[in-house]
Design a protein around this motif. Structure first.
Motif, short mmCIF file in Angstrom:
data_model
loop_
_atom_site.label_atom_id
_atom_site.label_comp_id
_atom_site.label_asym_id
_atom_site.label_seq_id
_atom_site.Cartn_x
_atom_site.Cartn_y
_atom_site.Cartn_z
N ILE A 77 0.86 -1.18 0.00
CA ILE A 77 0.00 0.00 0.00
C ILE A 77 0.90 1.23 0.00
CG2 ILE A 77 -1.69 1.33 1.32
CD1 ILE A 77 -2.82 -1.28 2.36
N VAL A 78 0.56 2.21 -0.87
CA VAL A 78 1.38 3.40 -1.08
C VAL A 78 0.63 4.64 -0.61
CG1 VAL A 78 2.60 4.77 -2.82
CG2 VAL A 78 2.46 2.28 -3.08
N HIS A 79 1.34 5.58 0.01
CA HIS A 79 0.77 6.88 0.36
C HIS A 79 0.56 7.70 -0.92
CE1 HIS A 79 1.03 6.65 4.76
NE2 HIS A 79 2.18 6.03 4.59
N HIS A 80 -0.65 8.21 -1.10
CA HIS A 80 -0.99 8.93 -2.33
C HIS A 80 -0.07 10.13 -2.57
CE1 HIS A 80 -3.19 11.90 -4.82
NE2 HIS A 80 -3.63 10.82 -5.46
N GLU A 81 0.25 10.85 -1.51
CA GLU A 81 1.04 12.07 -1.68
C GLU A 81 2.44 11.80 -2.20
OE1 GLU A 81 2.57 12.36 3.00
OE2 GLU A 81 1.09 13.77 2.22
N SER A 82 2.89 10.54 -2.13
CA SER A 82 4.23 10.21 -2.63
C SER A 82 4.23 9.73 -4.08
CB SER A 82 4.87 9.14 -1.73
OG SER A 82 4.21 7.88 -1.87
N ILE A 83 3.05 9.70 -4.71
CA ILE A 83 2.94 9.28 -6.11
C ILE A 83 3.09 10.49 -7.02
CG2 ILE A 83 1.45 8.17 -7.82
CD1 ILE A 83 0.00 6.79 -5.46
N ASP A 84 3.90 10.39 -8.03
CA ASP A 84 4.13 11.49 -8.97
C ASP A 84 3.02 11.52 -10.01
OD1 ASP A 84 5.00 13.40 -10.75
OD2 ASP A 84 7.05 12.66 -10.86
N MET A 85 2.04 12.41 -9.81
CA MET A 85 0.90 12.47 -10.73
C MET A 85 1.21 13.25 -12.00
SD MET A 85 -1.21 10.48 -9.33
CE MET A 85 -2.57 10.73 -10.49
N ILE A 137 -5.10 4.69 -10.32
CA ILE A 137 -3.91 5.43 -10.71
C ILE A 137 -3.07 4.51 -11.57
CG2 ILE A 137 -1.76 6.44 -9.89
CD1 ILE A 137 -3.26 7.42 -7.44
N ASN A 138 -2.67 5.00 -12.75
CA ASN A 138 -1.94 4.17 -13.72
C ASN A 138 -0.52 4.66 -13.89
OD1 ASN A 138 -4.33 2.51 -14.89
ND2 ASN A 138 -5.07 4.62 -14.91
N CYS A 139 0.42 3.75 -13.72
CA CYS A 139 1.85 4.05 -13.87
C CYS A 139 2.33 3.41 -15.17
CB CYS A 139 2.65 3.50 -12.70
SG CYS A 139 2.05 3.98 -11.07
N ASN A 148 9.57 7.99 -5.69
CA ASN A 148 9.69 8.47 -4.31
C ASN A 148 8.57 7.90 -3.43
OD1 ASN A 148 11.94 10.34 -4.79
ND2 ASN A 148 10.45 11.47 -6.02
N ALA A 149 8.08 6.75 -3.81
CA ALA A 149 6.94 6.15 -3.10
C ALA A 149 7.26 5.89 -1.63
CB ALA A 149 6.54 4.84 -3.78
N GLU A 150 6.30 6.24 -0.79
CA GLU A 150 6.36 5.90 0.63
C GLU A 150 5.30 4.84 0.88
OE1 GLU A 150 8.55 6.86 2.79
OE2 GLU A 150 9.56 8.22 1.37
N PHE A 151 5.69 3.74 1.50
CA PHE A 151 4.81 2.59 1.66
C PHE A 151 4.19 2.55 3.05
CE2 PHE A 151 7.81 1.55 -1.66
CZ PHE A 151 7.00 1.01 -2.65
N ALA A 152 2.85 2.53 3.08
CA ALA A 152 2.15 2.36 4.35
C ALA A 152 2.25 0.91 4.82
CB ALA A 152 0.68 2.76 4.21
#
Length: 471
Positions: free
Chosen positions: A183-191, A214-216, A333-337
């Motif tokens: 699980i990833v914190h949304h704020e760390s995803i590069d939109m 969200i698609n990467c 820069n993903a931060e994982f919950a």
């Protein structure tokens, strides 16, 4: 007559002892309690040390009905989908799991996904407030010798109770590995790299404005490097006794899928079809064209602050996960919950040891429910708990159990567990139309609709004939 509590119980009397406060146990308790029967619901998580309190390898809280893997109950389409039909049937029977699911619902396209914390809290609140339910925080180490009992300890049954079950069934346990997605914190995803879209732009009333995932995006070169990283990554070592344990295909670790071939993931969790990349900044991704591969993330809580990596169950070690998953475009820069994990699931050989009412053949005062019976999936586990609760209620009332039609989703799943499957090859199973009586006379493209139409009609008739569903 109510069964008196044993020495490790409180002083009240109860009609049914339910062991395990997961999805199935919670559902069984609800179905019994609202029919007027007193229930003792024993859960080892949250119990004090002197009562054998224990946390499993996968749970993180002591909340009832905690969701440990995905937050999705899968498709909610009840017109052409077997699990959607199962949702429909459970709602018709006033399922507490479906009730709580609606309250905790988050956008997920045509799927039903929930905020895990809200969901668990709602189930626990409802059960705690019911006067017919006593929640006992205690570990049960052996199967009771008498008194109506439902064992719903799930795939992570404590070792002591599991040994008692093995002794009672006379059969060796079967087991498989189940993996958890990160699980990833949304704020760390590069939109600026990722975008929000549902595949083929399919949306529902519950959808987010632009879509539910969200698609990467990945180029061919990025995908090939990522695939190789999965194959080469540092993975969890198995203990000697675990090495012959099979995986369940419906929850296959991402690196195990990758090992099956370089293109496997592009036809599975990383398929790009139906996802138009709106970015027009590189030659690899001209606007309106599909990327070579896509990693999707699905909203995991109501606030939209947590997103899980769809299909990315993994047994990679934590350091390897962080290093590799941060090579995914947009997750640098993903931060994982929560990182992915692996746990060993156990289930009994139900076709061999249970009768058609989920009772242990050698000890018919004991029923089994949920994933320990060999069903797979949150909704399926809950459904078997619901059925076990209704069966126990009928028995207590001195009434005959009216068998569920095999043409219903619940009936088809129950039939598979209690006799239709081959005991020597029995494996966990999600609900699917392959379990239903076939409709060969219906054209292939119309069969899914026909299965659901028939199932709804037959369930409505069954309820009218055999059930009074109270609120």
């Amino acid at each position: 007559m109510p069964t008196q509590c044993k020495p490790n119980c409180a002083s009240m009397t109860y009609d049914v002892h339910i062991i395990g406060g997961g999805l199935a146990g919670s559902e069984a308790a609800w179905q019994l309690a609202k029919r007027g029967f007193k229930v003792r619901l024993s859960e080892m998580r949250g119990a004090p040390e002197d009562k054998g309190g224990e946390m499993t390898a996968a749970h993180q809280t002591d909340g009832l009905a905690e969701l440990v893997c995905s937050n999705s109950f899968r498709s909610d389409d009840d017109t052409k989908n077997a699990v959607g039909l199962l949702h429909h049937e459970m709602r018709q029977l006033d399922s507490i799991i479906m009730r709580a699911g609606e309250i905790a619902r988050v956008p997920a396209g045509s799927a039903m996904a929930v905020d895990r914390d809200v969901f668990s809290a709602e189930v626990q609140r409802t059960l705690s407030e019911h006067p017919n339910i006593t929640i006992a925080r205690e570990r049960i180490d052996t199967l009771p010798q008498d008194g109506l009992t439902i064992v719903a300890t799930g795939p992570l049954t404590a070792q002591s109770l599991a040994q008692s079950i093995v002794k009672a069934t006379g059969q060796e346990r079967l087991a498989f590995f189940d993996a958890i997605a990160p699980i990833v914190h949304h704020e760390s995803i590069d939109m600026d790299i990722c975008w929000i879209q549902s595949r083929w732009d399919k949306k529902t009333a519950a959808s987010n404005e632009d879509g539910d995932y969200i698609n990467c995006p990945m180029t061919k070169e990025q995908y090939l490097a990522f695939h190789q990283g999965l194959v080469d990554g540092d993975k969890t070592e198995f203990k000697e006794w675990e090495k012959d344990t099979p995986y369940f295909d419906g929850c296959m670790p991402i690196e195990v899928m990758a090992a099956r071939g370089v293109e496997t993931l592009r036809f599975g969790p990383m398929k790009p079809v139906g996802l138009d990349n709106p970015r027009d900044t590189t030659p690899e991704f001209p606007q309106g064209r599909w990327p070579h591969a896509v990693v999707q993330l699905r909203q995991d809580n109501k606030l939209g602050t947590l997103w899980n990596m769809v299909g990315f169950q993994t047994k990679l070690k934590y350091a390897a996960q962080i290093e590799l998953f941060r090579t995914i475009p947009g997750l640098e820069n993903a931060e994982f919950a929560r990182l992915g994990g692996l746990h060993r699931n156990t289930f009994i050989n139900s076709p061999l040891v249970l009768d058609r009412q989920l009772r242990l053949r050698e000890a018919p005062h004991i029923r089994f429910a949920g994933q320990i019976t060999g069903c797979e999936g949150y909704v399926e586990s809950s459904a078997i708990g619901l059925i076990a609760g209704m069966m126990a209620a009928k028995e207590l009332a001195g009434e005959e159990w009216n068998a569920l039609p095999a043409s219903t989703a619940m009936g088809a799943l129950l039939s598979h567990i209690t006799g239709d499957a081959q005991a020597d090859t029995f494996q966990p199973m999600n609900v699917n139309f392959g379990l239903f009586p076939p409709l060969h006379e219906v054209k292939k493209k119309e069969r899914k609709q026909a299965y659901t139409d028939r199932g709804k009609a037959d369930m409505a008739n069954w309820i009218a004939a055999s059930e009074t569903v109270s609120a």
